[in-house]
Motif scaffolding. Structure first.
Motif, PDB file in Angstrom:
ATOM      1  N   ALA A   1     -18.599  -7.211 -23.364  1.00 30.25           N
ATOM      2  CA  ALA A   1     -19.748  -8.356 -23.042  1.00 30.25           C
ATOM      3  C   ALA A   1     -19.648  -9.569 -24.228  1.00 30.25           C
ATOM      4  CB  ALA A   1     -20.879  -7.468 -23.163  1.00 30.25           C
ATOM      5  N   THR A   2     -19.312  -9.119 -25.336  1.00 29.90           N
ATOM      6  CA  THR A   2     -19.358 -10.312 -26.179  1.00 29.90           C
ATOM      7  C   THR A   2     -18.129 -11.436 -26.068  1.00 29.90           C
ATOM      8  OG1 THR A   2     -19.945  -8.673 -28.162  1.00 29.90           O
ATOM      9  CG2 THR A   2     -18.753 -10.921 -28.775  1.00 29.90           C
ATOM     10  N   PHE A   3     -17.103 -11.162 -25.375  1.00 28.90           N
ATOM     11  CA  PHE A   3     -16.292 -12.241 -25.111  1.00 28.90           C
ATOM     12  C   PHE A   3     -16.617 -12.869 -23.830  1.00 28.90           C
ATOM     13  CE2 PHE A   3     -11.811 -11.685 -27.094  1.00 28.90           C
ATOM     14  CZ  PHE A   3     -12.272 -11.130 -28.268  1.00 28.90           C
ATOM     15  N   GLU A   4     -17.922 -12.729 -23.510  1.00 30.66           N
ATOM     16  CA  GLU A   4     -18.454 -13.524 -22.266  1.00 30.66           C
ATOM     17  C   GLU A   4     -19.279 -14.577 -22.729  1.00 30.66           C
ATOM     18  OE1 GLU A   4     -17.786 -12.983 -19.250  1.00 30.66           O
ATOM     19  OE2 GLU A   4     -16.425 -11.186 -19.108  1.00 30.66           O
ATOM     20  N   ILE A   5     -19.424 -14.601 -24.064  1.00 28.15           N
ATOM     21  CA  ILE A   5     -20.279 -15.668 -24.711  1.00 28.15           C
ATOM     22  C   ILE A   5     -19.838 -17.255 -24.121  1.00 28.15           C
ATOM     23  CG2 ILE A   5     -20.747 -16.947 -27.012  1.00 28.15           C
ATOM     24  CD1 ILE A   5     -20.818 -14.278 -28.290  1.00 28.15           C
ATOM     25  N   PRO A   6     -18.554 -17.519 -24.056  1.00 29.09           N
ATOM     26  CA  PRO A   6     -18.252 -18.845 -23.651  1.00 29.09           C
ATOM     27  C   PRO A   6     -18.972 -19.322 -22.122  1.00 29.09           C
ATOM     28  CG  PRO A   6     -16.369 -18.000 -24.526  1.00 29.09           C
ATOM     29  CD  PRO A   6     -17.253 -16.961 -24.367  1.00 29.09           C
ATOM     30  N   ILE A   7     -18.610 -17.848 -21.466  1.00 26.40           N
ATOM     31  CA  ILE A   7     -19.354 -18.084 -20.000  1.00 26.40           C
ATOM     32  C   ILE A   7     -20.979 -18.305 -20.036  1.00 26.40           C
ATOM     33  CG2 ILE A   7     -19.513 -17.166 -17.821  1.00 26.40           C
ATOM     34  CD1 ILE A   7     -16.745 -18.148 -18.363  1.00 26.40           C
ATOM     35  N   LEU A   8     -21.495 -17.666 -20.892  1.00 29.06           N
ATOM     36  CA  LEU A   8     -22.767 -17.726 -21.156  1.00 29.06           C
ATOM     37  C   LEU A   8     -23.381 -19.058 -21.637  1.00 29.06           C
ATOM     38  CD1 LEU A   8     -25.689 -16.084 -21.009  1.00 29.06           C
ATOM     39  CD2 LEU A   8     -25.359 -15.571 -23.337  1.00 29.06           C
ATOM     40  N   THR A   9     -22.614 -19.469 -22.408  1.00 23.99           N
ATOM     41  CA  THR A   9     -23.003 -20.734 -23.142  1.00 23.99           C
ATOM     42  C   THR A   9     -22.898 -21.794 -22.152  1.00 23.99           C
ATOM     43  OG1 THR A   9     -22.131 -20.006 -25.407  1.00 23.99           O
ATOM     44  CG2 THR A   9     -22.537 -22.486 -25.098  1.00 23.99           C
ATOM     45  N   LEU A  10     -21.779 -21.680 -21.263  1.00 24.01           N
ATOM     46  CA  LEU A  10     -21.647 -22.758 -20.131  1.00 24.01           C
ATOM     47  C   LEU A  10     -22.557 -22.638 -19.093  1.00 24.01           C
ATOM     48  CD1 LEU A  10     -19.466 -24.794 -19.444  1.00 24.01           C
ATOM     49  CD2 LEU A  10     -18.345 -22.932 -18.030  1.00 24.01           C
ATOM     50  N   LEU A  11     -23.112 -21.414 -18.731  1.00 27.60           N
ATOM     51  CA  LEU A  11     -24.115 -21.458 -17.606  1.00 27.60           C
ATOM     52  C   LEU A  11     -25.442 -21.974 -18.178  1.00 27.60           C
ATOM     53  CD1 LEU A  11     -23.130 -17.853 -16.260  1.00 27.60           C
ATOM     54  CD2 LEU A  11     -22.717 -20.018 -15.126  1.00 27.60           C
ATOM     55  N   LEU A  12     -25.679 -21.777 -19.439  1.00 28.21           N
ATOM     56  CA  LEU A  12     -26.885 -22.066 -20.026  1.00 28.21           C
ATOM     57  C   LEU A  12     -26.984 -23.613 -19.920  1.00 28.21           C
ATOM     58  CD1 LEU A  12     -27.585 -19.462 -22.967  1.00 28.21           C
ATOM     59  CD2 LEU A  12     -28.994 -19.528 -20.753  1.00 28.21           C
ATOM     60  N   VAL A  13     -26.121 -24.330 -20.361  1.00 24.40           N
ATOM     61  CA  VAL A  13     -26.026 -25.477 -20.497  1.00 24.40           C
ATOM     62  C   VAL A  13     -25.928 -26.361 -19.065  1.00 24.40           C
ATOM     63  CG1 VAL A  13     -24.408 -27.839 -20.829  1.00 24.40           C
ATOM     64  CG2 VAL A  13     -24.745 -25.779 -22.570  1.00 24.40           C
ATOM     65  N   LEU A  14     -25.157 -25.634 -18.007  1.00 26.93           N
ATOM     66  CA  LEU A  14     -25.096 -26.276 -16.498  1.00 26.93           C
ATOM     67  C   LEU A  14     -26.395 -25.880 -16.020  1.00 26.93           C
ATOM     68  CD1 LEU A  14     -21.817 -24.887 -15.537  1.00 26.93           C
ATOM     69  CD2 LEU A  14     -22.454 -27.538 -16.232  1.00 26.93           C
ATOM     70  N   ALA A  15     -27.184 -24.897 -16.281  1.00 23.50           N
ATOM     71  CA  ALA A  15     -28.573 -24.654 -15.699  1.00 23.50           C
ATOM     72  C   ALA A  15     -29.725 -25.581 -16.321  1.00 23.50           C
ATOM     73  CB  ALA A  15     -28.783 -23.179 -15.726  1.00 23.50           C
ATOM     74  N   GLY A  16     -29.141 -26.106 -17.555  1.00 19.78           N
ATOM     75  CA  GLY A  16     -30.292 -27.261 -17.982  1.00 19.78           C
ATOM     76  C   GLY A  16     -31.154 -26.292 -19.120  1.00 19.78           C
ATOM     77  N   VAL A  17     -31.102 -25.121 -19.229  1.00 22.96           N
ATOM     78  CA  VAL A  17     -31.826 -24.385 -19.948  1.00 22.96           C
ATOM     79  C   VAL A  17     -31.672 -24.876 -21.540  1.00 22.96           C
ATOM     80  CG1 VAL A  17     -32.456 -21.964 -21.070  1.00 22.96           C
ATOM     81  CG2 VAL A  17     -31.619 -22.173 -18.564  1.00 22.96           C
ATOM     82  N   VAL A  18     -30.479 -25.111 -21.905  1.00 24.31           N
ATOM     83  CA  VAL A  18     -30.288 -25.781 -23.342  1.00 24.31           C
ATOM     84  C   VAL A  18     -29.358 -26.854 -22.979  1.00 24.31           C
ATOM     85  CG1 VAL A  18     -30.820 -23.688 -24.633  1.00 24.31           C
ATOM     86  CG2 VAL A  18     -28.486 -24.010 -23.850  1.00 24.31           C
ATOM     87  N   SER A  19     -29.444 -27.808 -24.177  1.00 25.44           N
ATOM     88  CA  SER A  19     -28.246 -28.568 -24.035  1.00 25.44           C
ATOM     89  C   SER A  19     -27.429 -28.688 -25.041  1.00 25.44           C
ATOM     90  CB  SER A  19     -29.217 -30.150 -24.364  1.00 25.44           C
ATOM     91  OG  SER A  19     -29.590 -30.132 -25.648  1.00 25.44           O
ATOM     92  N   VAL A  20     -26.022 -29.401 -25.119  1.00 25.22           N
ATOM     93  CA  VAL A  20     -25.115 -29.322 -25.899  1.00 25.22           C
ATOM     94  C   VAL A  20     -25.720 -29.589 -27.259  1.00 25.22           C
ATOM     95  CG1 VAL A  20     -22.861 -30.044 -26.710  1.00 25.22           C
ATOM     96  CG2 VAL A  20     -23.361 -29.629 -24.251  1.00 25.22           C
ATOM     97  N   ALA A  21     -26.190 -30.658 -27.340  1.00 18.96           N
ATOM     98  CA  ALA A  21     -26.755 -31.320 -28.581  1.00 18.96           C
ATOM     99  C   ALA A  21     -27.660 -30.272 -29.290  1.00 18.96           C
ATOM    100  CB  ALA A  21     -27.677 -32.651 -28.153  1.00 18.96           C
ATOM    101  N   SER A  22     -28.372 -29.493 -28.707  1.00 22.63           N
ATOM    102  CA  SER A  22     -29.462 -28.616 -29.397  1.00 22.63           C
ATOM    103  C   SER A  22     -28.835 -27.309 -29.590  1.00 22.63           C
ATOM    104  CB  SER A  22     -30.564 -28.262 -28.048  1.00 22.63           C
ATOM    105  OG  SER A  22     -29.945 -27.419 -27.122  1.00 22.63           O
ATOM    106  N   LEU A  23     -27.665 -27.108 -29.153  1.00 22.27           N
ATOM    107  CA  LEU A  23     -26.930 -25.878 -29.629  1.00 22.27           C
ATOM    108  C   LEU A  23     -26.273 -26.114 -30.770  1.00 22.27           C
ATOM    109  CD1 LEU A  23     -25.452 -24.556 -26.286  1.00 22.27           C
ATOM    110  CD2 LEU A  23     -27.194 -23.509 -27.598  1.00 22.27           C
ATOM    111  N   GLU A  24     -25.680 -27.454 -30.659  1.00 16.34           N
ATOM    112  CA  GLU A  24     -24.997 -28.046 -31.995  1.00 16.34           C
ATOM    113  C   GLU A  24     -25.899 -27.930 -33.301  1.00 16.34           C
ATOM    114  OE1 GLU A  24     -21.489 -30.816 -30.378  1.00 16.34           O
ATOM    115  OE2 GLU A  24     -23.385 -31.690 -30.749  1.00 16.34           O
ATOM    116  N   ASP A  25     -27.227 -28.650 -33.126  1.00 16.04           N
ATOM    117  CA  ASP A  25     -28.196 -28.597 -33.980  1.00 16.04           C
ATOM    118  C   ASP A  25     -28.511 -27.279 -34.370  1.00 16.04           C
ATOM    119  OD1 ASP A  25     -28.244 -31.414 -33.865  1.00 16.04           O
ATOM    120  OD2 ASP A  25     -29.961 -31.290 -32.689  1.00 16.04           O
TER     121      ASP A  25
END
Length: 244
Positions: free
Chosen positions: A161-185
């Motif tokens: 499950a942990t190795f799915e983190i890139p997919i989860l991050t990608l889906l959250l960004v594409l869905a507009g839940v978070v932005s790349v800038a906010s994750l970097e901050d």
């Protein structure tokens, strides 16, 4: 399609999944003891010469290998299972959504397998060696086969499950839940959270926590890189469409 037809279609895919798992299970069940021997090799190789695995329940020598074989059958059938899920969901997606969803689906399969392989080849031996090494001198380690099965399956599930983190991050960004800038901050807080989650879900030793936390952080960074690329590509496509 009406709701009843959707349910019928869902049942059809579900039956295909059950049949695929059952067929693989029946093909493997004759080798259940051999599969468990392979599965238990990391522990048995570390036990003292006068120690061995035990069964505290009269049914464990039979049920534990059968249970493991069922999990192995599901593991082998996972690509087909996900294909059936994809076949059910795909007709409802737009063309551009399918173009993104299919690579994400395939990547999630590969990452899940990679997480389990990492747990088996890198983490498991070191964790078991740690616990056996620190056992008291007057205590002879003799692990129950069912307890060992549950321990290792939990470890595999956590790392898969942990190795799915890139997919989860990608889906959250594409869905507009978070932005790349906010994750970097919030990167520093996310790194702390990775170590906190690792401390909770891994066995109570610092070594396995580190072996999980570091990949979590690296996989998060990988997800950010992929999200940046896809967001940039999406903007370019939108700009081209507006220009046209």
């Amino acid at each position: 399609m009406p709701l009843t037809e959707h349910l019928i279609e869902l049942r059809r895919h579900f039956i295909h999944i059950l049949v695929s798992v059952l067929v693989i299970f029946l093909a493997l069940v004759g080798f259940a003891r051999d599969i468990y021997d392979i599965f238990s090799t990391p522990l048995v190789s570390l036990l003292p010469t006068n120690s061995n695995m035990i069964a505290t329940d009269i049914t464990s020598p039979f049920l534990a290998p059968i249970k493991l074989t069922l999990y192995v059958a599901m593991f082998i059938a996972m690509p087909y299972i996900l294909y059936q899920i994809w076949s059910f969901v795909a007709p409802a997606l737009y063309k551009h959504e399918k173009r993104i969803a299919l690579p994400i689906l395939l990547s999630s399969i590969g990452l899940f397998y990679a997480g389990i392989a990492f747990a088996y080849y890198v983490v498991l031996n070191r964790v078991l060696a740690f616990f056996i090494k620190f056992s008291p001198d007057n205590v002879l380690p003799m692990t129950d086969i069912d307890s060992y099965l549950n321990f290792v399956l939990k470890l595999f599930l956590v790392f898969g499950a942990t190795f799915e983190i890139p997919i989860l991050t990608l889906l959250l960004v594409l869905a507009g839940v978070v932005s790349v800038a906010s994750l970097e901050d919030k990167r520093r807080y996310i790194i702390v959270a990775c170590f906190g989650i690792s401390a909770i879900v891994t066995p109570p030793d610092g070594f396995s926590m580190i072996l999980l936390a570091i990949p979590m952080c690296l996989l998060f960074e990988l997800g950010l890189i992929l999200a940046k690329f896809l967001v940039k590509e999406k903007k370019e496509i939108t700009s081209d469409n507006q220009t046209a």
